[in-house]
Design an enzyme around this catalytic site. Structure first.
Site, PDB file in Angstrom:
ATOM      1  N   LYS A 107       0.953  -1.247  -0.129  1.00  0.00           N
ATOM      2  CA  LYS A 107       0.007  -0.097  -0.072  1.00  0.00           C
ATOM      3  C   LYS A 107       0.891   1.123   0.016  1.00  0.00           C
ATOM      4  O   LYS A 107       1.511   1.512   1.048  1.00  0.00           O
ATOM      5  CB  LYS A 107      -1.047  -0.134   1.100  1.00  0.00           C
ATOM      6  CG  LYS A 107      -1.992   1.291   1.206  1.00  0.00           C
ATOM      7  CD  LYS A 107      -2.850   1.142   2.355  1.00  0.00           C
ATOM      8  CE  LYS A 107      -3.897   2.047   1.961  1.00  0.00           C
ATOM      9  NZ  LYS A 107      -3.517   3.696   1.988  1.00  0.00           N
TER      10      LYS A 107
ATOM     11  N   ARG B 148      -3.006   8.920  -5.438  1.00  0.00           N
ATOM     12  CA  ARG B 148      -3.831   7.745  -6.522  1.00  0.00           C
ATOM     13  C   ARG B 148      -3.928   8.638  -7.653  1.00  0.00           C
ATOM     14  O   ARG B 148      -4.246   9.762  -7.755  1.00  0.00           O
ATOM     15  CB  ARG B 148      -5.121   7.607  -5.946  1.00  0.00           C
ATOM     16  CG  ARG B 148      -5.710   6.561  -6.740  1.00  0.00           C
ATOM     17  CD  ARG B 148      -5.315   5.263  -6.380  1.00  0.00           C
ATOM     18  NE  ARG B 148      -6.234   4.264  -6.943  1.00  0.00           N
ATOM     19  CZ  ARG B 148      -7.167   3.470  -6.736  1.00  0.00           C
ATOM     20  NH1 ARG B 148      -7.646   3.850  -5.289  1.00  0.00           N
ATOM     21  NH2 ARG B 148      -7.980   2.567  -7.255  1.00  0.00           N
TER      22      ARG B 148
HETATM   23  P1  AMP Z   1      -6.525   5.304   2.583  1.00  0.00           P
HETATM   24  O1  AMP Z   1      -5.853   6.556   1.835  1.00  0.00           O
HETATM   25  O2  AMP Z   1      -5.860   4.649   3.672  1.00  0.00           O
HETATM   26  O3  AMP Z   1      -8.122   5.233   2.539  1.00  0.00           O
HETATM   27  O4  AMP Z   1      -6.495   3.825   1.269  1.00  0.00           O
HETATM   28  C1  AMP Z   1      -6.934   3.859  -0.207  1.00  0.00           C
HETATM   29  C2  AMP Z   1      -5.723   4.397  -1.024  1.00  0.00           C
HETATM   30  O5  AMP Z   1      -4.793   3.501  -0.910  1.00  0.00           O
HETATM   31  C3  AMP Z   1      -6.254   4.386  -2.313  1.00  0.00           C
HETATM   32  O6  AMP Z   1      -7.083   5.422  -2.668  1.00  0.00           O
HETATM   33  C4  AMP Z   1      -5.076   4.211  -3.174  1.00  0.00           C
HETATM   34  O7  AMP Z   1      -4.605   5.878  -3.323  1.00  0.00           O
HETATM   35  C5  AMP Z   1      -3.847   3.910  -2.029  1.00  0.00           C
HETATM   36  N1  AMP Z   1      -3.378   2.749  -2.591  1.00  0.00           N
HETATM   37  C6  AMP Z   1      -1.705   2.509  -2.335  1.00  0.00           C
HETATM   38  N2  AMP Z   1      -1.442   1.413  -2.726  1.00  0.00           N
HETATM   39  C7  AMP Z   1      -2.445   0.836  -3.524  1.00  0.00           C
HETATM   40  C8  AMP Z   1      -2.602  -0.336  -4.308  1.00  0.00           C
HETATM   41  N3  AMP Z   1      -1.546  -1.173  -4.303  1.00  0.00           N
HETATM   42  N4  AMP Z   1      -3.982  -0.585  -4.632  1.00  0.00           N
HETATM   43  C9  AMP Z   1      -4.802   0.150  -4.585  1.00  0.00           C
HETATM   44  N5  AMP Z   1      -4.853   1.371  -3.814  1.00  0.00           N
HETATM   45  C10 AMP Z   1      -3.615   1.729  -3.388  1.00  0.00           C
END
Ligand code: AMP
Length: 557
Positions: free
Chosen positions: A245, A250
């Site tokens: 992650k 994004r």
């Molecule tokens: P959060 O910001 O904690 O809500 O996590 C969701 C975000 O994780 C997504 O919108 C992406 O920007 C991010 N993200 C990071 N790595 C990945 C990945 N390998 N696949 C999909 N999303 C990812």
């Protein structure tokens, strides 16, 4: 627009999805071509087509100025009307004065004529642009004959109808109106980037010939959080792959011929802030739409998000800044390759297409992934998690290999596993009796942060109900009863001494609490008996996290 307003009121008045669809379908079916295009867009909350690069750039102030000219009202009346509804459209509708006497030359508002006026607003440029926008806005309001028409004209201008309608429902209504498969309407909408064009194609039975509209952003698929724990029941079904992650931004990359666009999660243009990514994309062969994350990198290791911030604030960054904060686009999905639109293909196939289409070069990388063995023990997940953390990433994203790409949806196909990065240490200032099983204990806590390190003024920021064990809650109930300071309606204020660590999903501006902020989904992570109330987090820290969050979402807006 009277029919439009009536159908919207009917949609708002019912919670039943099927009734909403039926009402909308009847309305859409009754429209001429241009009205159908415009009304479908308005219903999906978009004043302009998603593929349109332009923005309306019209704020509440412009709308208010125009409305004052048309219906002369004073600020006190506006204040009252706004407080009653919390919605600018409803507030102005309540202040709607006498409609002008209809004359032969008076404009009449239809969906198509409103779309033409919005187009004028979006095209305004150059000197006195704000005045010109206000003028067109005034024309729109003057053309309203009844107040509900004005309510919806304003809602459309602000880009939010607030009637409990998502684009998905509008697409289902289009399918119902013209007797098409909902799935083919949704797919076409994704590809075309314009609900209006899809409505007409559905009417004319041309859905299958809709082409991929490169350079029109598609909604992002989102992941649901799962708790870091000792078992992962969520992974029991299906086969999964695991990716790091990334703690970046994004982005969706579109390449068609020599045209490259990079969109952020809010569909704004991220390309100018990251020219090295744009040139790496331009150097690729073939056309594609990729999903991925922009990350800051140094010597092969990911840097935390805050390193990206100076890059976000700058379009066309200098050479110096570019070498100070090197970035890369890490691609993890392919939504389209050439003329194949892939969103309903399983992830496994999309990843294979991605690997075949992309040549990792310069600022363009392919996200590494690993298959998770069926029935993998939690230790295996934690091992992968720690390895991701050692690479500088936030945690893991687990994806089901048979999952389609579901734009705009936070489902169970993608799961994110991280440990809370930013939590706030707050002090409990008021408590309330719980409900049900917890009716005899003080289980609902209102908590606050300090105004600043120097001031010990406490500013409330939220309220949490869960997170502690029954034993902790019982012990604290006794403590709170002994340290009551003032009675309230459902509970009482307490001496500010109990420090709790609060995790949350999002920080929002809000009048609800004294701090001017509210937390979404706040939860108590743990008690902090080790921390005195004098050392809890401050408003400044809250503002910092808020700014970081905005920057992350807004990207060069
Ligand atoms: P959060 O910001 O904690 O809500 O996590 C969701 C975000 O994780 C997504 O919108 C992406 O920007 C991010 N993200 C990071 N790595 C990945 C990945 N390998 N696949 C999909 N999303 C990812």
């Amino acid at each position: 627009m009277i029919d439009f307003a009536n159908v919207c009121d009917a949609v708002a008045a019912t919670a039943a999805k099927s009734t909403k669809i039926e009402r909308l379908a009847g309305y859409l079916n009754s429209l001429e071509r241009d009205d159908l295009v415009a009304a479908s867009r308005f219903l999906s909350g978009a004043p302009l087509a998603r593929k349109d690069d332009r923005r309306l750039a019209i704020g509440g102030r412009t709308i208010l100025n125009a409305a004052r000219h048309v219906w002369a009202f004073d600020d006190a009346a506006l204040g009252r009307a706004y407080r009653d509804s919390g919605d600018l459209g409803e507030a102005l509708g309540a202040l709607f004065g006498e409609p002008p006497v209809p004359s032969l030359f008076a404009e009449r508002l239809t969906a198509a004529s409103l779309a033409a006026l919005l187009d004028e607003i979006a095209s305004v440029a150059g000197r006195a642009a704000a005045k010109k926008r206000e003028f067109v806005c005034e024309r729109i309001l003057r053309a309203c004959r009844v107040n509900r028409e004005a309510v919806y004209a304003v809602k459309i201008l602000t880009g939010d109808l607030r009637i409990g309608l998502r684009e998905g429902l509008v697409l289902d209504a289009i399918a119902a109106a013209f007797g098409r498969e909902p799935q083919s309407v949704r797919r076409a909408a994704m590809a075309a980037g314009d609900v209006g064009a899809v409505a007409v194609a559905a009417r004319d039975d041309r859905l299958s010939s809709i082409e991929i509209r490169y350079a029109a952003p598609i909604g992002f698929m989102l992941a649901s959080p799962i708790a870091f724990g000792s078992s992962y029941r969520e992974l029991a079904a299906g086969t999964w792959l695991v990716e790091d992650k990334y703690d970046g931004i994004r982005a969706q990359a579109h390449k068609c011929g020599d045209r490259v666009r990079l969109f952020s999660r809010t569909f704004s243009d991220a390309g100018r802030a990251f020219p090295e990514i744009v040139s790496a994309l331009a150097a690729q062969r073939g056309d594609f739409i990729l999903d991925g994350e922009i990350v800051a990198r140094r010597e092969g290791r990911a840097l935390p998000f805050r390193y990206l911030q100076p890059r976000l604030q700058r379009v066309d960054p200098s050479e110096e800044l570019r070498s100070e904060v090197p970035v890369a686009f890490v691609a993890f999905d392919a939504l389209a390759v050439g003329s194949s639109f892939l969103i309903d293909r399983p992830l496994g196939e999309r990843r294979a297409q991605l690997a075949a289409a992309l040549e990792p070069l310069g600022a363009l990388e392919l996200a590494p992934w690993q298959a998770l063995e069926p029935d993998a023990p939690p230790e295996r997940v934690h091992e992968l998690f720690e390895a991701a953390r050692l690479r500088g990433n936030e945690g893991l994203v687990l994806k089901r290999t048979d999952a389609p790409y579901v734009p705009g949806r936070r489902g169970k196909w993608w799961l994110k596993l991280k440990r809370e990065l930013s939590t706030l240490d707050c002090v409990v200032v008021a408590v309330e009796w719980g409900h049900g099983k917890r009716a005899k204990v003080l289980s609902d806590y209102t908590f606050a942060v300090r105004r600043s390190a120097e001031s010990d003024e406490l500013l409330t920021i939220g309220k949490a109900y869960t997170g502690l064990t029954d034993v902790e809650i019982a012990t604290l109930t006794r403590w709170f009863e002994a340290h009551k300071i003032a009675a309230g309606r459902h509970g009482f204020a307490v001496e500010p001494a109990i420090v709790v660590e609060i995790a949350f999903d999002v920080i929002q501006k809000s009048d609800l609490h004294l701090s001017g902020f509210a937390l979404r989904f706040p939860r108590i992570v743990r008690l902090r008996p080790d921390k005195p109330a004098g050392e809890i987090d401050t408003l400044e820290r809250v503002e910092e996290i808020y700014a970081e969050m905005l920057a992350r979402e807004g990207v060069a807006r």
